[in-house]
Enzyme design. Structure first.
Site, PDB file in Angstrom:
ATOM      1  N   ASP A   1      46.695 -49.991  -8.749  1.00 36.96           N
ATOM      2  CA  ASP A   1      46.069 -49.853 -10.069  1.00 36.96           C
ATOM      3  C   ASP A   1      47.014 -50.224 -11.213  1.00 36.96           C
ATOM      4  OD1 ASP A   1      43.874 -48.689  -8.688  1.00 36.96           O
ATOM      5  OD2 ASP A   1      44.743 -46.694  -8.886  1.00 36.96           O
TER       6      ASP A   1
ATOM      7  N   GLU B   1      34.261 -49.936 -12.677  1.00 35.48           N
ATOM      8  CA  GLU B   1      35.487 -49.247 -13.090  1.00 35.48           C
ATOM      9  C   GLU B   1      36.539 -50.296 -13.461  1.00 35.48           C
ATOM     10  OE1 GLU B   1      36.776 -46.909  -9.745  1.00 35.48           O
ATOM     11  OE2 GLU B   1      37.123 -48.648  -8.465  1.00 35.48           O
TER      12      GLU B   1
END
Length: 325
Positions: free
Chosen positions: A16, A224
């Site tokens: 991420d 997302e």
């Protein structure tokens, strides 16, 4: 397009990434995966991250990467529950502000702020989360005119489906079929960078006919992993489609949008999640992302990667193949 990729932290599981250039050096702010032993489920409980490292480098594809160590952990955060997911960092007036999602002690995701005098930390957290914050995946955009914007939101385990008009619902609602897809959120930040300066707004993504993407359009709609960058005067809002495992992007004329869908940045990688940062450094553009090849497909043990990103003559991002075989 197949392109050379590099694993950046082969000795640990990092994912991420948020990536920025500060003082001529490139800094990476990943989440930190570990083997927690929690069973895999749609709520993402197996992603039980608990601290952040910061990395820096001067040469993306060949140079040494420096680990600045742990810069923030759940033990440091007064309101912490569990699951310290992906963060982002922005600089204003010589201070570095980290925005992070974390479940509070009621198991509700909030967004917190931590501050440092250095891009490599350590970061000191505020005593409470941002007022009115919810969900996950904060990404902060410095628009260069004194305004800073925060994008956030994620479905399923990210809890975005529990909210409408910035208010919590009695029960989660996931639209289906031709219903309008749940959008990411954006808000301008306050002068002190600690709060929303306004009510968060929907980040609307339009199709080629100017209509908002629908919930059933799962290969294009937002799920997302919001990110923002600018190229040739255009704003590029990029994101993950979640359960269809694509990184996509849409373009617009201002930080709020609306944004018109343009295409796929990265096809599916090994592993369920896909999450990224796009940054220019020393005249080249790069896509930072992750996959699960080193962990042999364990989707909660992800490894940080980078490759060069290219645009065509019309400013379209040339699609990158996620799998190398």
């Amino acid at each position: 397009m197949k392109t050379e990729k590099r694993y950046l932290v082969p000795g640990d599981y990092m994912a991420d990434p948020a990536v920025h250039v500060f003082d001529g050096k490139l800094y990476i702010y990943p989440s930190h995966d570990w083997e927690s032993g929690i069973a895999e489920n749609d709520n993402g409980d197996h992603f039980n991250m608990k601290d952040y490292h910061v990395y820096s480098m001067d040469d993306v594809m060949n140079g040494e990467i420096k680990d600045h160590g742990v810069v923030l952990s759940t033990e440091d955060i007064p309101w912490a529950g569990r699951q310290l997911w992906d963060c982002d960092v922005v600089c204003k007036d010589g201070k570095y502000y980290m925005y992070f999602p974390l479940k509070d002690q009621n198991d509700i995701f909030r967004i917190g702020v931590a501050v440092s005098d250095k891009p490599y930390g350590p970061f000191i957290p505020e005593a409470n989360p941002m007022k009115g914050s919810y969900s996950i995946d904060p990404a902060v955009w410095d628009d260069g005119d004194g305004n800073y914007y925060i994008y956030f939101g994620g479905l399923w385990g990210g809890q975005l489906q529990r909210y409408r008009n910035n208010k919590a619902l009695e029960s989660a609602i996931l639209p289906e079929g031709e219903e309008e897809a749940i959008p990411s959120r954006v808000a301008r930040l306050s002068e002190d960078m600690m709060e929303f300066a306004e009510e968060p707004r929907a980040v609307v993504i339009l199709d080629e006919d100017g209509k908002p993407l629908t919930a059933g359009d799962t290969e294009r709609r937002f799920f997302e992993a919001s990110w923002m960058h600018k190229y040739n005067g255009k704003y590029y809002f990029s994101y993950s489609t979640g359960d269809t495992h694509l990184l996509c992007y849409a373009t617009g004329d201002n930080p709020y949008g609306p944004f018109t869908y343009q295409g796929v940045i990265l096809t599916p990688v090994v592993g369920w999640t896909t999450h990224h940062a796009i940054v220019e450094f020393k005249g080249k553009w790069y896509l930072f992302h992750h996959d699960c090849v080193p962990s042999e497909g364990k989707t909660w043990l992800r490894s940080l990667k980078v490759c060069e990103l290219q645009y065509d003559a019309d400013g379209r991002i040339i699609t990158i193949e996620g799998k190398d075989e």
